[in-house]
Design an enzyme around this catalytic site. Sequence first.
Site, PDB file in Angstrom:
ATOM      1  N   ARG A 145      34.762  45.158  49.420  1.00  0.00           N
ATOM      2  CA  ARG A 145      34.805  44.544  50.748  1.00  0.00           C
ATOM      3  C   ARG A 145      35.628  45.457  51.651  1.00  0.00           C
ATOM      4  O   ARG A 145      36.487  46.209  51.179  1.00  0.00           O
ATOM      5  CB  ARG A 145      35.461  43.156  50.697  1.00  0.00           C
ATOM      6  CG  ARG A 145      34.760  42.153  49.787  1.00  0.00           C
ATOM      7  CD  ARG A 145      35.537  40.844  49.767  1.00  0.00           C
ATOM      8  NE  ARG A 145      34.885  39.832  48.946  1.00  0.00           N
ATOM      9  CZ  ARG A 145      35.186  39.593  47.670  1.00  0.00           C
ATOM     10  NH1 ARG A 145      36.145  40.301  47.076  1.00  0.00           N
ATOM     11  NH2 ARG A 145      34.552  38.660  46.995  1.00  0.00           N
ATOM     12  N   LYS A 180      39.486  38.359  47.256  1.00  0.00           N
ATOM     13  CA  LYS A 180      39.720  37.050  47.854  1.00  0.00           C
ATOM     14  C   LYS A 180      40.603  36.202  46.949  1.00  0.00           C
ATOM     15  O   LYS A 180      40.473  36.241  45.731  1.00  0.00           O
ATOM     16  CB  LYS A 180      38.380  36.334  48.088  1.00  0.00           C
ATOM     17  CG  LYS A 180      37.582  36.907  49.258  1.00  0.00           C
ATOM     18  CD  LYS A 180      36.347  36.074  49.526  1.00  0.00           C
ATOM     19  CE  LYS A 180      35.602  36.561  50.749  1.00  0.00           C
ATOM     20  NZ  LYS A 180      34.397  35.751  51.031  1.00  0.00           N
ATOM     21  N   HIS A 195      29.691  45.877  54.938  1.00  0.00           N
ATOM     22  CA  HIS A 195      29.200  44.996  53.874  1.00  0.00           C
ATOM     23  C   HIS A 195      27.834  45.442  53.355  1.00  0.00           C
ATOM     24  O   HIS A 195      27.456  45.114  52.226  1.00  0.00           O
ATOM     25  CB  HIS A 195      29.123  43.552  54.382  1.00  0.00           C
ATOM     26  CG  HIS A 195      29.227  42.531  53.291  1.00  0.00           C
ATOM     27  ND1 HIS A 195      30.426  42.189  52.709  1.00  0.00           N
ATOM     28  CD2 HIS A 195      28.278  41.807  52.653  1.00  0.00           C
ATOM     29  CE1 HIS A 195      30.209  41.281  51.775  1.00  0.00           C
ATOM     30  NE2 HIS A 195      28.926  41.027  51.718  1.00  0.00           N
ATOM     31  N   ARG A 231      28.257  47.322  50.226  1.00  0.00           N
ATOM     32  CA  ARG A 231      28.533  46.435  49.080  1.00  0.00           C
ATOM     33  C   ARG A 231      27.229  45.823  48.571  1.00  0.00           C
ATOM     34  O   ARG A 231      26.984  45.759  47.364  1.00  0.00           O
ATOM     35  CB  ARG A 231      29.513  45.349  49.535  1.00  0.00           C
ATOM     36  CG  ARG A 231      29.889  44.311  48.481  1.00  0.00           C
ATOM     37  CD  ARG A 231      31.039  43.480  49.043  1.00  0.00           C
ATOM     38  NE  ARG A 231      31.192  42.193  48.399  1.00  0.00           N
ATOM     39  CZ  ARG A 231      31.918  41.980  47.295  1.00  0.00           C
ATOM     40  NH1 ARG A 231      32.503  42.990  46.692  1.00  0.00           N
ATOM     41  NH2 ARG A 231      32.044  40.764  46.801  1.00  0.00           N
ATOM     42  N   HIS A 291      32.876  37.866  42.210  1.00  0.00           N
ATOM     43  CA  HIS A 291      32.343  36.549  42.554  1.00  0.00           C
ATOM     44  C   HIS A 291      32.720  35.531  41.484  1.00  0.00           C
ATOM     45  O   HIS A 291      32.604  35.803  40.293  1.00  0.00           O
ATOM     46  CB  HIS A 291      30.814  36.599  42.656  1.00  0.00           C
ATOM     47  CG  HIS A 291      30.320  37.332  43.868  1.00  0.00           C
ATOM     48  ND1 HIS A 291      29.053  37.870  43.948  1.00  0.00           N
ATOM     49  CD2 HIS A 291      30.929  37.619  45.040  1.00  0.00           C
ATOM     50  CE1 HIS A 291      28.917  38.451  45.124  1.00  0.00           C
ATOM     51  NE2 HIS A 291      30.030  38.318  45.796  1.00  0.00           N
ATOM     52  N   TYR A 340      23.098  38.768  46.460  1.00  0.00           N
ATOM     53  CA  TYR A 340      23.215  40.202  46.662  1.00  0.00           C
ATOM     54  C   TYR A 340      22.209  41.003  45.839  1.00  0.00           C
ATOM     55  O   TYR A 340      22.213  42.218  45.864  1.00  0.00           O
ATOM     56  CB  TYR A 340      24.620  40.676  46.280  1.00  0.00           C
ATOM     57  CG  TYR A 340      25.666  40.231  47.254  1.00  0.00           C
ATOM     58  CD1 TYR A 340      26.043  41.037  48.311  1.00  0.00           C
ATOM     59  CD2 TYR A 340      26.273  38.991  47.128  1.00  0.00           C
ATOM     60  CE1 TYR A 340      26.993  40.626  49.225  1.00  0.00           C
ATOM     61  CE2 TYR A 340      27.229  38.570  48.027  1.00  0.00           C
ATOM     62  CZ  TYR A 340      27.579  39.390  49.066  1.00  0.00           C
ATOM     63  OH  TYR A 340      28.527  38.978  49.964  1.00  0.00           O
TER      64      TYR A 340
END
Length: 299
Positions: free
Chosen positions: A149, A173, A245, A248, A271, A280
């Site tokens: 990211r 995250k 992004h 990614r 994730h 994705y």
Amino acid sequence: MDWPRAIKGFKTYLKLERSLAANSIEAYSRDLEKLYQYAETLTGKPSPTKFTLTDLRNFINWVNELGMIPSTQSRILSGIKAFYKYLLMEDLIAADPSELLETPKIQRKLPDTLSIHDIDKMIAAIDLSKPEGARNKAILEVMYGCGLRVSEVTELRLSNIHPEIEFIKVTGKGSKERLIPIGGEALKALKIWTEQVRVHIDIKKGEEDLVFLNRRGSRLSRVYIFLLVKQLAELTGLRKTISPHTFRHSFATHLVEGGADLRAVQEMLGHESITTTEIYTHLDREYLKSTIIDFHPRN
């Protein structure tokens, strides 16, 4: 309990109990501010502990009438549910009014993917005669080579790069750390930047461990990387909607198209849910067709 106190307590809970990143806490706060604004328009201006399921449903309708897209509504709803779980846990309410609140259906829109040729063209368009050229090349190589990211790129640390085992450690995250393999091209670009260019920069105190710095020795902003990608896309004549992004997404797509296991890709992307990873990994029909032909026992 009034709204400002409730929101402040919720932010403290997110930081201390759930260890969420500052950006996530800020997003939750903004969404709750919208609910607070809505409460101020109602008769009696109900406090957060007096809100009912009907009030919350009316709020979602209000948000919808403002023209917010389903994905934004869904994010707001997620924040509301977390807020009322917090109030319930603190015994400030006897029942959770958001429990039966329905999530709006979201149409999953897949971002554009860059081909390997597109990525090579963008990297080739970087002017390596300029000092920032080596840095910008390293940024793109790391974004594509590791699927990071943009915030993970700006926060990448020298102490978390391990060239001897070809891994880097990143903080994603929710302040969750993960190890990601890093390939030869990305490592080579990082080495040129750190050993030949970065060493000549007068680095500001406290920024010594950051990999990517501007010419003043401070950390790069996320906005700079967005502008860099946009500029390179224009230079190479790419007509797709491209952002950091996109690299990614391309990282994940190319891995799966090459036969990588979805669980491994999930781990590298950081994730929590495999269903997020599936967004994705949209595959073209020819790839799906060839997969069935090659691996299905009846074929």
